[in-house]
Design an enzyme around this catalytic site. Sequence first.
Site, PDB file in Angstrom:
ATOM      1  N   ARG A 110      16.167-149.128   7.716  1.00 18.32           N
ATOM      2  CA  ARG A 110      14.959-149.623   7.080  1.00 18.32           C
ATOM      3  C   ARG A 110      14.749-148.905   5.745  1.00 18.32           C
ATOM      4  O   ARG A 110      15.193-147.773   5.561  1.00 18.32           O
ATOM      5  CB  ARG A 110      13.746-149.395   7.989  1.00 18.32           C
ATOM      6  CG  ARG A 110      13.859-150.075   9.356  1.00 18.32           C
ATOM      7  CD  ARG A 110      12.673-149.716  10.239  1.00 18.32           C
ATOM      8  NE  ARG A 110      12.761-150.363  11.541  1.00 18.32           N
ATOM      9  CZ  ARG A 110      13.302-149.806  12.632  1.00 18.32           C
ATOM     10  NH1 ARG A 110      13.832-148.573  12.561  1.00 18.32           N
ATOM     11  NH2 ARG A 110      13.329-150.459  13.780  1.00 18.32           N
TER      12      ARG A 110
ATOM     13  N   LYS B  68      10.534-145.831  13.407  1.00 16.65           N
ATOM     14  CA  LYS B  68       9.584-146.714  14.074  1.00 16.65           C
ATOM     15  C   LYS B  68       9.470-146.346  15.552  1.00 16.65           C
ATOM     16  O   LYS B  68      10.471-146.058  16.204  1.00 16.65           O
ATOM     17  CB  LYS B  68      10.044-148.164  13.924  1.00 16.65           C
ATOM     18  CG  LYS B  68       8.958-149.188  14.167  1.00 16.65           C
ATOM     19  CD  LYS B  68       9.437-150.569  13.766  1.00 16.65           C
ATOM     20  CE  LYS B  68       8.331-151.599  13.925  1.00 16.65           C
ATOM     21  NZ  LYS B  68       8.786-152.954  13.532  1.00 16.65           N
TER      22      LYS B  68
ATOM     23  N   HIS C 286      14.388-155.472   1.874  1.00 13.17           N
ATOM     24  CA  HIS C 286      14.509-155.383   3.331  1.00 13.17           C
ATOM     25  C   HIS C 286      15.592-156.311   3.872  1.00 13.17           C
ATOM     26  O   HIS C 286      16.154-156.063   4.937  1.00 13.17           O
ATOM     27  CB  HIS C 286      13.167-155.726   3.984  1.00 13.17           C
ATOM     28  CG  HIS C 286      13.181-155.664   5.480  1.00 13.17           C
ATOM     29  ND1 HIS C 286      13.300-154.471   6.175  1.00 13.17           N
ATOM     30  CD2 HIS C 286      13.122-156.643   6.423  1.00 13.17           C
ATOM     31  CE1 HIS C 286      13.305-154.723   7.476  1.00 13.17           C
ATOM     32  NE2 HIS C 286      13.197-156.024   7.657  1.00 13.17           N
TER      33      HIS C 286
ATOM     34  N   ARG D 212      18.998-155.329   5.318  1.00 17.46           N
ATOM     35  CA  ARG D 212      19.081-154.999   6.756  1.00 17.46           C
ATOM     36  C   ARG D 212      19.489-156.239   7.551  1.00 17.46           C
ATOM     37  O   ARG D 212      20.346-156.167   8.443  1.00 17.46           O
ATOM     38  CB  ARG D 212      17.732-154.455   7.227  1.00 17.46           C
ATOM     39  CG  ARG D 212      17.637-154.072   8.706  1.00 17.46           C
ATOM     40  CD  ARG D 212      16.318-153.335   8.920  1.00 17.46           C
ATOM     41  NE  ARG D 212      15.959-153.189  10.324  1.00 17.46           N
ATOM     42  CZ  ARG D 212      16.334-152.180  11.106  1.00 17.46           C
ATOM     43  NH1 ARG D 212      17.128-151.243  10.625  1.00 17.46           N
ATOM     44  NH2 ARG D 212      15.928-152.106  12.362  1.00 17.46           N
TER      45      ARG D 212
ATOM     46  N   HIS E 206      16.473-150.428  17.361  1.00 13.11           N
ATOM     47  CA  HIS E 206      15.582-151.349  18.059  1.00 13.11           C
ATOM     48  C   HIS E 206      15.361-150.901  19.499  1.00 13.11           C
ATOM     49  O   HIS E 206      16.314-150.598  20.213  1.00 13.11           O
ATOM     50  CB  HIS E 206      16.169-152.768  18.064  1.00 13.11           C
ATOM     51  CG  HIS E 206      16.105-153.430  16.718  1.00 13.11           C
ATOM     52  ND1 HIS E 206      16.991-154.412  16.321  1.00 13.11           N
ATOM     53  CD2 HIS E 206      15.263-153.248  15.675  1.00 13.11           C
ATOM     54  CE1 HIS E 206      16.689-154.807  15.099  1.00 13.11           C
ATOM     55  NE2 HIS E 206      15.650-154.121  14.687  1.00 13.11           N
TER      56      HIS E 206
ATOM     57  N   TYR F  21      16.901-160.812  13.767  1.00  8.90           N
ATOM     58  CA  TYR F  21      17.693-160.584  12.557  1.00  8.90           C
ATOM     59  C   TYR F  21      18.863-161.561  12.455  1.00  8.90           C
ATOM     60  O   TYR F  21      19.414-161.757  11.384  1.00  8.90           O
ATOM     61  CB  TYR F  21      18.215-159.151  12.540  1.00  8.90           C
ATOM     62  CG  TYR F  21      17.189-158.151  12.067  1.00  8.90           C
ATOM     63  CD1 TYR F  21      17.159-157.728  10.750  1.00  8.90           C
ATOM     64  CD2 TYR F  21      16.228-157.651  12.937  1.00  8.90           C
ATOM     65  CE1 TYR F  21      16.208-156.830  10.308  1.00  8.90           C
ATOM     66  CE2 TYR F  21      15.274-156.755  12.506  1.00  8.90           C
ATOM     67  CZ  TYR F  21      15.266-156.347  11.187  1.00  8.90           C
ATOM     68  OH  TYR F  21      14.308-155.465  10.750  1.00  8.90           O
TER      69      TYR F  21
END
Length: 307
Positions: free
Chosen positions: A141, A166, A241, A244, A275, A284
């Site tokens: 990220r 995250k 972004h 990614r 994740h 994604y």
Amino acid sequence: MSALQQALKEYLAMRRALGYKLEREVRLLPQFLDYVQQRGEQHLSSETAVAWATLPRSAPGWWSARLRMVRGFAVYMHQIDPGHEVPATDLLPCASRRATPYLYDEAQIAALMQVAGTLRTPHRVATIQTLIGLLAVTGMRIGEAVGLDREDFNLATGCIVIRGAKFGKSRELALHPSTTAALRRYLRRADRPAPMADVPPLLITIAGTRLLKCDAQRTFKTLTRRAQIQARSGSCRPRLHDLRHSFAVATVLDGYQQDEDVGRRLALLATYLGHVDPAATYWYLSAAPELMHLAADRLDRHLTAAS
């Protein structure tokens, strides 16, 4: 401190313990409780929740997000006291906020690296090129990249540690030798500024400060114009972004082309991207018709062999 305020304090502490950062909730939920108190209410109600959520009359797109924050707290309070109402999920319209991913091919990434060479100073050029290259080959990220400290990169092992990402998770990424070599050259530049902070950042500005996310995004927007990388639709515009997304799709495409076990590669990709839920990884991959074509081709070959 009222009973509701104390409950909110405990609710936020519980959510933080689960790894949530809650930056908006910490700021907005106390405002909601002030509103409840002004109305002289002791219990949460759907009517009051909607009234507070729609207070910014000029920002209807933000209403559902505000109500969603209240709903989370209301669910918690309802478990303690059924007198608290939980607002229904469809009380306010929820416009989709997710943009369609812009998938870059190798030529576009090379063009971005090239036009980065037109930036003002040699060190600025090196910093932005390093950022773009790092995002393109690791899928990390943007916030993770600019948050890296110098000590997070281990030259001996060729690994980068991403700390406190995250949901409060940390992970280690193994780098390709070419990436390790590029980072080594960047860190050993003669014009690398002395850091202003006690903990040196990996990506540093000419002022010796940490590269900021907003600065990187603004610069990337300039680079896409110079590289003539244009929007494909109103909802599919080139963003930093999306490097990614491109990394995720390229990883799975390579798995299909190498005729590997794509399911196993997906599991590795989810871990590499950081994740918690594999469903996030599928998002994604959802906008790549190339993947659908290869998956259909593999299924056709499997059914043909079975028959």
